[in-house]
Write a protein that holds these residues in place. Structure first.
Motif, mmCIF file in Angstrom:
data_model
loop_
_atom_site.group_PDB
_atom_site.id
_atom_site.type_symbol
_atom_site.label_atom_id
_atom_site.label_comp_id
_atom_site.label_asym_id
_atom_site.label_seq_id
_atom_site.Cartn_x
_atom_site.Cartn_y
_atom_site.Cartn_z
ATOM 1 N N LYS A 1 -55.103 -67.985 -99.123
ATOM 2 C CA LYS A 1 -55.941 -68.024 -100.324
ATOM 3 C C LYS A 1 -55.772 -66.750 -101.141
ATOM 4 O O LYS A 1 -55.800 -66.779 -102.374
ATOM 5 N N ALA A 2 -55.612 -65.626 -100.447
ATOM 6 C CA ALA A 2 -55.420 -64.356 -101.150
ATOM 7 C C ALA A 2 -54.111 -64.367 -101.946
ATOM 8 O O ALA A 2 -54.051 -63.890 -103.087
ATOM 9 N N GLN A 3 -53.055 -64.911 -101.338
ATOM 10 C CA GLN A 3 -51.773 -65.006 -102.045
ATOM 11 C C GLN A 3 -51.864 -65.972 -103.231
ATOM 12 O O GLN A 3 -51.351 -65.695 -104.324
ATOM 13 N N ALA A 4 -52.527 -67.098 -103.012
ATOM 14 C CA ALA A 4 -52.662 -68.084 -104.080
ATOM 15 C C ALA A 4 -53.447 -67.525 -105.265
ATOM 16 O O ALA A 4 -53.175 -67.861 -106.416
ATOM 17 N N ALA A 5 -54.398 -66.640 -104.978
ATOM 18 C CA ALA A 5 -55.220 -66.055 -106.040
ATOM 19 C C ALA A 5 -54.393 -65.228 -107.007
ATOM 20 O O ALA A 5 -54.788 -65.017 -108.154
ATOM 21 N N SER A 6 -53.223 -64.757 -106.574
ATOM 22 C CA SER A 6 -52.372 -63.941 -107.451
ATOM 23 C C SER A 6 -51.863 -64.731 -108.655
ATOM 24 O O SER A 6 -51.448 -64.135 -109.656
ATOM 25 N N LEU A 7 -51.907 -66.070 -108.595
ATOM 26 C CA LEU A 7 -51.459 -66.876 -109.720
ATOM 27 C C LEU A 7 -52.286 -66.585 -110.967
ATOM 28 O O LEU A 7 -51.776 -66.648 -112.087
ATOM 29 N N GLU A 8 -53.558 -66.263 -110.773
ATOM 30 C CA GLU A 8 -54.419 -65.920 -111.910
ATOM 31 C C GLU A 8 -53.893 -64.678 -112.615
ATOM 32 O O GLU A 8 -53.883 -64.604 -113.854
ATOM 33 N N GLY A 9 -53.450 -63.702 -111.827
ATOM 34 C CA GLY A 9 -52.903 -62.484 -112.415
ATOM 35 C C GLY A 9 -51.598 -62.727 -113.150
ATOM 36 O O GLY A 9 -51.360 -62.148 -114.214
ATOM 37 N N ILE B 1 -61.001 -61.559 -106.097
ATOM 38 C CA ILE B 1 -62.154 -61.282 -105.229
ATOM 39 C C ILE B 1 -62.622 -62.566 -104.553
ATOM 40 O O ILE B 1 -62.864 -62.594 -103.328
ATOM 41 N N THR B 2 -62.757 -63.635 -105.351
ATOM 42 C CA THR B 2 -63.203 -64.910 -104.783
ATOM 43 C C THR B 2 -62.220 -65.404 -103.728
ATOM 44 O O THR B 2 -62.607 -65.899 -102.669
ATOM 45 N N GLY B 3 -60.920 -65.255 -104.007
ATOM 46 C CA GLY B 3 -59.903 -65.687 -103.053
ATOM 47 C C GLY B 3 -59.962 -64.923 -101.745
ATOM 48 O O GLY B 3 -59.870 -65.521 -100.664
ATOM 49 N N PHE B 4 -60.128 -63.609 -101.829
ATOM 50 C CA PHE B 4 -60.198 -62.797 -100.611
ATOM 51 C C PHE B 4 -61.429 -63.137 -99.783
ATOM 52 O O PHE B 4 -61.352 -63.265 -98.552
ATOM 53 N N VAL B 5 -62.591 -63.256 -100.437
ATOM 54 C CA VAL B 5 -63.822 -63.586 -99.708
ATOM 55 C C VAL B 5 -63.719 -64.987 -99.113
ATOM 56 O O VAL B 5 -64.134 -65.230 -97.973
ATOM 57 N N PHE B 6 -63.156 -65.923 -99.882
ATOM 58 C CA PHE B 6 -62.961 -67.289 -99.402
ATOM 59 C C PHE B 6 -62.071 -67.279 -98.155
ATOM 60 O O PHE B 6 -62.321 -67.992 -97.173
ATOM 61 N N GLU B 7 -61.028 -66.455 -98.175
ATOM 62 C CA GLU B 7 -60.061 -66.398 -97.076
ATOM 63 C C GLU B 7 -60.664 -65.810 -95.806
ATOM 64 O O GLU B 7 -60.490 -66.347 -94.708
ATOM 65 N N TYR B 8 -61.389 -64.701 -95.956
ATOM 66 C CA TYR B 8 -61.802 -63.929 -94.773
ATOM 67 C C TYR B 8 -63.267 -64.138 -94.377
ATOM 68 O O TYR B 8 -63.681 -63.682 -93.317
ATOM 69 N N PHE C 1 -47.432 -75.257 -99.835
ATOM 70 C CA PHE C 1 -46.529 -74.164 -99.464
ATOM 71 C C PHE C 1 -47.075 -73.282 -98.344
ATOM 72 O O PHE C 1 -46.404 -72.346 -97.913
ATOM 73 N N GLY C 2 -48.303 -73.565 -97.888
ATOM 74 C CA GLY C 2 -48.861 -72.841 -96.758
ATOM 75 C C GLY C 2 -49.188 -71.383 -97.044
ATOM 76 O O GLY C 2 -49.256 -70.579 -96.104
ATOM 77 N N VAL C 3 -49.395 -71.019 -98.321
ATOM 78 C CA VAL C 3 -49.745 -69.634 -98.635
ATOM 79 C C VAL C 3 -51.227 -69.417 -98.355
ATOM 80 O O VAL C 3 -52.010 -70.370 -98.317
ATOM 81 N N VAL D 1 -54.716 -73.755 -113.236
ATOM 82 C CA VAL D 1 -54.493 -72.773 -112.174
ATOM 83 C C VAL D 1 -55.347 -73.068 -110.941
ATOM 84 O O VAL D 1 -54.909 -72.868 -109.808
ATOM 85 N N GLY D 2 -56.577 -73.563 -111.135
ATOM 86 C CA GLY D 2 -57.422 -73.890 -109.987
ATOM 87 C C GLY D 2 -56.823 -75.009 -109.145
ATOM 88 O O GLY D 2 -56.792 -74.932 -107.911
ATOM 89 N N THR D 3 -56.335 -76.052 -109.809
ATOM 90 C CA THR D 3 -55.682 -77.160 -109.111
ATOM 91 C C THR D 3 -54.404 -76.695 -108.416
ATOM 92 O O THR D 3 -54.129 -77.067 -107.266
ATOM 93 N N VAL D 4 -53.625 -75.871 -109.104
ATOM 94 C CA VAL D 4 -52.366 -75.386 -108.538
ATOM 95 C C VAL D 4 -52.616 -74.484 -107.334
ATOM 96 O O VAL D 4 -51.860 -74.522 -106.354
ATOM 97 N N ILE D 5 -53.670 -73.674 -107.381
ATOM 98 C CA ILE D 5 -54.017 -72.836 -106.229
ATOM 99 C C ILE D 5 -54.294 -73.707 -105.001
ATOM 100 O O ILE D 5 -53.807 -73.440 -103.896
ATOM 101 N N LEU D 6 -55.086 -74.762 -105.194
ATOM 102 C CA LEU D 6 -55.387 -75.671 -104.080
ATOM 103 C C LEU D 6 -54.108 -76.304 -103.535
ATOM 104 O O LEU D 6 -53.876 -76.348 -102.326
ATOM 105 N N GLN D 7 -53.244 -76.760 -104.431
ATOM 106 C CA GLN D 7 -52.004 -77.403 -104.003
ATOM 107 C C GLN D 7 -51.021 -76.416 -103.387
ATOM 108 O O GLN D 7 -50.274 -76.767 -102.473
ATOM 109 N N ALA D 8 -51.007 -75.181 -103.876
ATOM 110 C CA ALA D 8 -50.124 -74.162 -103.294
ATOM 111 C C ALA D 8 -50.525 -73.856 -101.857
ATOM 112 O O ALA D 8 -49.672 -73.661 -100.982
ATOM 113 N N ILE D 9 -51.832 -73.828 -101.604
ATOM 114 C CA ILE D 9 -52.331 -73.585 -100.243
ATOM 115 C C ILE D 9 -51.908 -74.732 -99.325
ATOM 116 O O ILE D 9 -51.443 -74.522 -98.197
ATOM 117 N N ASN D 10 -52.064 -75.967 -99.813
ATOM 118 C CA ASN D 10 -51.750 -77.141 -98.994
ATOM 119 C C ASN D 10 -50.245 -77.380 -98.847
ATOM 120 O O ASN D 10 -49.757 -77.709 -97.770
#
Length: 413
Positions: free
Chosen positions: A39-47, A369-376, A35-37, A24-33
């Motif tokens: 970080k907050a949106q990418a963090a939803s993959l964990e859920g 939480i980490t995704g939101f703080v990372f984003e903003y 699909f242009g989502v 999931v960590g690798t996929v989050i990074l690749q989803a950001i790069n």
């Protein structure tokens, strides 16, 4: 010999899901790069991964023995195979969400089945413990392997979605695992389930446990631990890429140090805890984690964008941050062990349900939480935030120790 086929099938299942779940960590990074989502949106993959694990593991625990473990495993693996084939064909962010939801549902089925099957193929407490540790060890090997499997499909063109082809490989491995399960000698459970052990009865029993102060303190401790572990582990590839300016493949490869540290930390803790009190040891680990964060994160400021080409010329901070896994590794198994040993055996199933549920919720919360703080704010702020739950765990461990001692004294009377 038939037991060996069953053990091989169980090990293959755990190896496959270790790669899928911890990607999931690798996929989050690749989803950001790709699909242009955000970080907050990418963090939803964990859920999408964790919530199905929590819900399905509770719902199917009493149902799986009735349909048979082989059918349950084949069903879970078939679902994963289909989704691994569909994801690269669809090639969008929603496909990744559906994939992780399917993986979460399937893993819940696999975990319940495997834990039950271990009891079928072992005939003593010692052999049960040995096989369980072997299966969990295979899981950690899968976690480590997953980082390198995914990095092999990454390219310098970060906007390309060719990396999704890794799921064709994983679909192939899932098919192999299907055949291993099919040919394994897996017997249907012959034990009958009392009416009191219905799904509603299990749920009520689980809720009743939360009224106990010891259990409540444990839940908070476990929730906060998983919050830290998933927050760091899930976002470490993105941290390496966007804060330390490492190439995508190197970012993912260096993140494998975190998984290796967790594995090594738990192996070492098993020996250390034979001679050191668990409460003192865990507090040393927590303070060590805080010190490592405070020492490492200042090194990540103003890092020059040098041409890092491999793991061998990455900055020092890229090696130090993942080592936090070495210190956090013992915390979760130890508090689980103390909690379960404080309860009567007939309550272990309900307690296991609580552990799964709140671990999943903690993992999702930590990633969000980490995704939101990372984003903003920044990646540094996101990892500095881990100091807050560390401090709270110090308090909850103190309360946990006091409550555990009180329960032990009352049981002895």
């Amino acid at each position: 010999m038939h037991n060996m086929r069953t053990i091989l099938a169980m090990g293959a299942c755990y190896f496959l899901f270790a790669i899928l779940l911890n990607s999931v960590g690798t996929v989050i990074l690749q989803a950001i790069n790709t699909f242009g989502v955000s970080k907050a949106q990418a963090a939803s993959l964990e859920g999408f991964k964790d919530i199905p694990i929590a819900i399905v593991s509770f719902l199917v625990a009493t149902f799986i023995p009735r349909i048979g473990y082989k059918i349950a495993l084949l069903g879970g693996l078939s679902l994963v195979t289909i989704m691994c084939l569909v994801t690269p064909l669809v090639g969008n962010f929603w496909a990744l969400k559906a994939l992780f939801a399917a993986v979460g549902c399937a893993f819940a089925i696999v975990k319940v089945s495997v834990y039950a099957l271990i009891g079928q193929v072992t005939d003593s407490t010692k052999s049960h413990s040995s096989l369980l540790n072997t299966i969990e060890g295979i899981f950690m090997v899968g976690v480590l392997s997953g980082y390198w499997v995914f990095s092999a499909f990454l390219s310098e063109d970060i906007s390309s979605n060719n990396w999704l082809n890794v799921y064709y490989l994983l679909a192939g491995f899932s098919v192999v695992t299907l055949f291993l399960v099919w040919f394994a000698k897996i017997e249907k459970s012959t034990s009958t389930t009392p009416s009191s052990n219905s799904a509603s009865g299990d749920f009520i029993a689980m809720l009743r446990l939360t009224y106990q102060p010891l259990v409540l303190v444990f839940i908070i401790s476990a929730f906060l631990y998983v919050l830290i572990e998933q927050g760091v582990g899930t976002w470490l590839p993105t941290f390496n890429n966007q804060v330390l300016n490492l190439p995508v493949d190197v970012s993912v490869q260096l993140s494998s140090i975190f998984a290796a540290s967790l594995a090594l930390g738990r192996l070492a803790a098993g020996q250390i805890l034979k001679k050191v009190d668990w409460y003192i040891f865990l507090n040393v680990c927590l303070f060590g984690m805080a010190i490592l964060v405070l020492l490492t994160l200042p090194m990540t400021k103003n890092i020059p964008q040098n041409a890092v080409t491999s793991v061998f010329n990455a900055p020092l901070a890229a090696y130090l941050m993942p080592l936090i896994g070495l210190l956090m590794a013992p915390i979760y198994p130890v508090i689980n062990s103390i909690m379960l040993s404080s309860l009567e055996k007939h309550r272990h199933a309900a307690m296991t349900g609580l552990i799964v549920v709140f671990s999943a919720l903690g993992g999702t919360t930590g990633s969000l939480i980490t995704g939101f703080v990372f984003e903003y704010m920044s990646g540094q702020h996101a990892f500095y935030m881990s100091l807050v739950p560390m401090g709270v765990i110090v308090v909850t461990l103190f309360l946990f120790k006091k409550r555990a001692q009180q329960v032990a004294c009352s049981s002895a009377v």
